[in-house]
Design a protein around this motif. Structure first.
Motif, PDB file in Angstrom:
ATOM      1  N   THR A  14     -23.302  95.635 -45.335  1.00 51.74           N
ATOM      2  CA  THR A  14     -22.769  94.289 -45.558  1.00 51.74           C
ATOM      3  C   THR A  14     -22.994  93.372 -44.357  1.00 51.74           C
ATOM      4  O   THR A  14     -23.474  92.242 -44.487  1.00 51.74           O
ATOM      5  CB  THR A  14     -21.267  94.357 -45.882  1.00 51.74           C
ATOM      6  N   GLU A  15     -22.662  93.846 -43.166  1.00 53.39           N
ATOM      7  CA  GLU A  15     -22.785  93.013 -41.957  1.00 53.39           C
ATOM      8  C   GLU A  15     -24.243  92.690 -41.662  1.00 53.39           C
ATOM      9  O   GLU A  15     -24.592  91.538 -41.369  1.00 53.39           O
ATOM     10  CB  GLU A  15     -22.145  93.731 -40.771  1.00 53.39           C
ATOM     11  N   CYS A  16     -25.106  93.691 -41.749  1.00 56.22           N
ATOM     12  CA  CYS A  16     -26.529  93.468 -41.498  1.00 56.22           C
ATOM     13  C   CYS A  16     -27.120  92.495 -42.509  1.00 56.22           C
ATOM     14  O   CYS A  16     -27.869  91.575 -42.161  1.00 56.22           O
ATOM     15  CB  CYS A  16     -27.272  94.806 -41.544  1.00 56.22           C
ATOM     16  N   GLN A  17     -26.774  92.686 -43.767  1.00 58.82           N
ATOM     17  CA  GLN A  17     -27.289  91.808 -44.815  1.00 58.82           C
ATOM     18  C   GLN A  17     -26.829  90.364 -44.602  1.00 58.82           C
ATOM     19  O   GLN A  17     -27.614  89.421 -44.759  1.00 58.82           O
ATOM     20  CB  GLN A  17     -26.838  92.309 -46.187  1.00 58.82           C
ATOM     21  N   ARG A  81     -36.096 100.740 -38.142  1.00 59.25           N
ATOM     22  CA  ARG A  81     -35.086 101.789 -38.279  1.00 59.25           C
ATOM     23  C   ARG A  81     -33.812 101.350 -37.571  1.00 59.25           C
ATOM     24  O   ARG A  81     -33.843 101.009 -36.375  1.00 59.25           O
ATOM     25  CB  ARG A  81     -35.608 103.090 -37.675  1.00 59.25           C
ATOM     26  N   LYS A  82     -32.702 101.307 -38.286  1.00 63.68           N
ATOM     27  CA  LYS A  82     -31.406 101.066 -37.652  1.00 63.68           C
ATOM     28  C   LYS A  82     -30.900 102.372 -37.056  1.00 63.68           C
ATOM     29  O   LYS A  82     -31.082 103.436 -37.638  1.00 63.68           O
ATOM     30  CB  LYS A  82     -30.390 100.553 -38.674  1.00 63.68           C
ATOM     31  N   LYS A 106     -27.221  99.356 -35.197  1.00 72.75           N
ATOM     32  CA  LYS A 106     -26.476  98.991 -36.400  1.00 72.75           C
ATOM     33  C   LYS A 106     -25.539  97.813 -36.156  1.00 72.75           C
ATOM     34  O   LYS A 106     -25.240  97.042 -37.067  1.00 72.75           O
ATOM     35  CB  LYS A 106     -25.675 100.188 -36.930  1.00 72.75           C
ATOM     36  N   ASP A 107     -25.077  97.651 -34.901  1.00 68.91           N
ATOM     37  CA  ASP A 107     -24.166  96.560 -34.568  1.00 68.91           C
ATOM     38  C   ASP A 107     -24.871  95.434 -33.808  1.00 68.91           C
ATOM     39  O   ASP A 107     -24.261  94.729 -33.010  1.00 68.91           O
ATOM     40  CB  ASP A 107     -22.995  97.089 -33.747  1.00 68.91           C
ATOM     41  N   ALA A 108     -26.168  95.249 -34.061  1.00 68.96           N
ATOM     42  CA  ALA A 108     -26.938  94.214 -33.360  1.00 68.96           C
ATOM     43  C   ALA A 108     -26.344  92.832 -33.619  1.00 68.96           C
ATOM     44  O   ALA A 108     -25.835  92.543 -34.711  1.00 68.96           O
ATOM     45  CB  ALA A 108     -28.390  94.250 -33.823  1.00 68.96           C
ATOM     46  N   LEU A 110     -26.322  88.615 -33.975  1.00 73.77           N
ATOM     47  CA  LEU A 110     -27.136  87.689 -34.764  1.00 73.77           C
ATOM     48  C   LEU A 110     -28.392  87.289 -33.992  1.00 73.77           C
ATOM     49  O   LEU A 110     -29.476  87.163 -34.570  1.00 73.77           O
ATOM     50  CB  LEU A 110     -26.317  86.447 -35.131  1.00 73.77           C
ATOM     51  N   GLU A 111     -28.247  87.101 -32.683  1.00 72.64           N
ATOM     52  CA  GLU A 111     -29.394  86.726 -31.858  1.00 72.64           C
ATOM     53  C   GLU A 111     -30.455  87.831 -31.852  1.00 72.64           C
ATOM     54  O   GLU A 111     -31.660  87.565 -31.928  1.00 72.64           O
ATOM     55  CB  GLU A 111     -28.956  86.441 -30.416  1.00 72.64           C
ATOM     56  N   GLU A 112     -30.018  89.087 -31.773  1.00 73.52           N
ATOM     57  CA  GLU A 112     -30.957  90.205 -31.784  1.00 73.52           C
ATOM     58  C   GLU A 112     -31.655  90.325 -33.133  1.00 73.52           C
ATOM     59  O   GLU A 112     -32.860  90.604 -33.201  1.00 73.52           O
ATOM     60  CB  GLU A 112     -30.223  91.507 -31.457  1.00 73.52           C
ATOM     61  N   VAL A 113     -30.924  90.089 -34.202  1.00 77.55           N
ATOM     62  CA  VAL A 113     -31.519  90.122 -35.540  1.00 77.55           C
ATOM     63  C   VAL A 113     -32.529  88.992 -35.690  1.00 77.55           C
ATOM     64  O   VAL A 113     -33.604  89.173 -36.266  1.00 77.55           O
ATOM     65  CB  VAL A 113     -30.417  90.015 -36.618  1.00 77.55           C
ATOM     66  N   ARG A 114     -32.207  87.821 -35.162  1.00 77.75           N
ATOM     67  CA  ARG A 114     -33.133  86.689 -35.226  1.00 77.75           C
ATOM     68  C   ARG A 114     -34.432  86.989 -34.482  1.00 77.75           C
ATOM     69  O   ARG A 114     -35.531  86.698 -34.968  1.00 77.75           O
ATOM     70  CB  ARG A 114     -32.478  85.436 -34.627  1.00 77.75           C
ATOM     71  N   GLU A 115     -34.332  87.584 -33.294  1.00 73.72           N
ATOM     72  CA  GLU A 115     -35.521  87.926 -32.524  1.00 73.72           C
ATOM     73  C   GLU A 115     -36.376  88.953 -33.268  1.00 73.72           C
ATOM     74  O   GLU A 115     -37.609  88.883 -33.252  1.00 73.72           O
ATOM     75  CB  GLU A 115     -35.120  88.476 -31.147  1.00 73.72           C
ATOM     76  N   LEU A 116     -35.719  89.888 -33.919  1.00 74.28           N
ATOM     77  CA  LEU A 116     -36.447  90.884 -34.709  1.00 74.28           C
ATOM     78  C   LEU A 116     -37.222  90.210 -35.832  1.00 74.28           C
ATOM     79  O   LEU A 116     -38.415  90.485 -36.026  1.00 74.28           O
ATOM     80  CB  LEU A 116     -35.463  91.899 -35.289  1.00 74.28           C
ATOM     81  N   CYS A 117     -36.572  89.327 -36.559  1.00 67.35           N
ATOM     82  CA  CYS A 117     -37.234  88.641 -37.676  1.00 67.35           C
ATOM     83  C   CYS A 117     -38.407  87.792 -37.193  1.00 67.35           C
ATOM     84  O   CYS A 117     -39.460  87.745 -37.845  1.00 67.35           O
ATOM     85  CB  CYS A 117     -36.231  87.761 -38.420  1.00 67.35           C
TER      86      CYS A 117
END
Length: 235
Positions: A14-17, A81-82, A106-108, A110-117
């Motif tokens: 849920t949080e990752c999505q 891979r998470k 798993k607890d990345a 928002l900034e880390e997720v943005r950089e990944l994308c």
């Protein structure tokens, strides 16, 4: 970007999505596709090819990861891979032959997720760049391939990277074994494994339709990467 999260527990994602959707990505979470990917690959290949990025949840076991990655690699631009602990990440990187493009906690944030994308989007854009080359049988219009796009194992990638970095020069079997296994003394089993790697690389390159030989072999000299293949790939 279209993203598929493969998981064993939808609630765990849920949080990752939510973070991925905040960044304006289309996200699908699936539990059934985990098993279907390796039990019925023909059924899932059309679905997998729809997504640019496949994220493998930390809820998926190591054994299942080994089974699904080769299937996913044929279709998705990137595999992430998470992971929950550094121990898990280090173990999987050390023990497995498959290649994961990116790792994310798993607890990345928002900034880390943005950089990944952004990194995956840039890679997808790079792979759309077209180049022209001729192999004597006509002119081919091909995309530019990353090692990972072809589905090489970690060991096969290490072999090709060694040849890539020494373009124009032959590397002997002993030199290549030393670079791959990081050992001074080369065993017969390592020489045999090296030959298997070379055969697998050539087979995988032919399978995806690249019209050139990736590796040239010269008796008494060893191996070198071919000029045509060098122009097609990137590290």
């Amino acid at each position: 970007m279209k993203i598929l999260i493969l998981t064993k527990n939808l609630l765990a994602e849920t949080e990752c999505q939510n973070k991925l959707q905040q960044l304006n990505n289309e996200v699908l979470c699936s539990t059934s596709l985990v098993e279907d990917s390796y039990m019925m690959p023909g059924k899932t290949e059309g679905i997998l090819s729809y997504f640019s990025l496949v994220i493998l949840s930390e809820t998926i076991s190591y054994q299942e990861i080994k089974a699904v990655v080769p299937i996913i690699r044929k279709h998705a631009t990137a595999i992430v891979r998470k992971f929950e602990s550094d121990y898990t990440k280090d173990f999987e990187e050390e023990q497995t032959e498959y290649v994961i493009d990116q790792w994310i906690r798993k607890d990345a944030s928002l900034e880390e997720v943005r950089e990944l994308c952004q990194a995956i989007t840039q890679r997808e854009s790079d792979n759309q760049v077209e180049i022209l080359f001729s192999n004597g049988k006509g002119v081919f219009n091909k995309g530019q391939y990353h090692f990972y796009d072809i589905g090489f194992s970690k060991r096969e990638s290490a072999l090709l990277l060694s040849l890539y970095e020494c373009r124009g020069s032959y590397l002997s079997r002993e030199e290549l074994c030393g670079k791959i296994w990081k050992e001074k003394l080369v065993s017969n089993s390592q020489r045999s494994a090296l030959s298997t790697c070379v055969r697998n690389i050539k087979s995988k390159v032919r399978k995806i339709g690249i019209p050139c030989e990736p590796i040239e072999t010269a008796w008494g000299k060893g191996y070198q990467i071919s000029d045509e293949f060098y122009q097609l790939i990137k590290v």
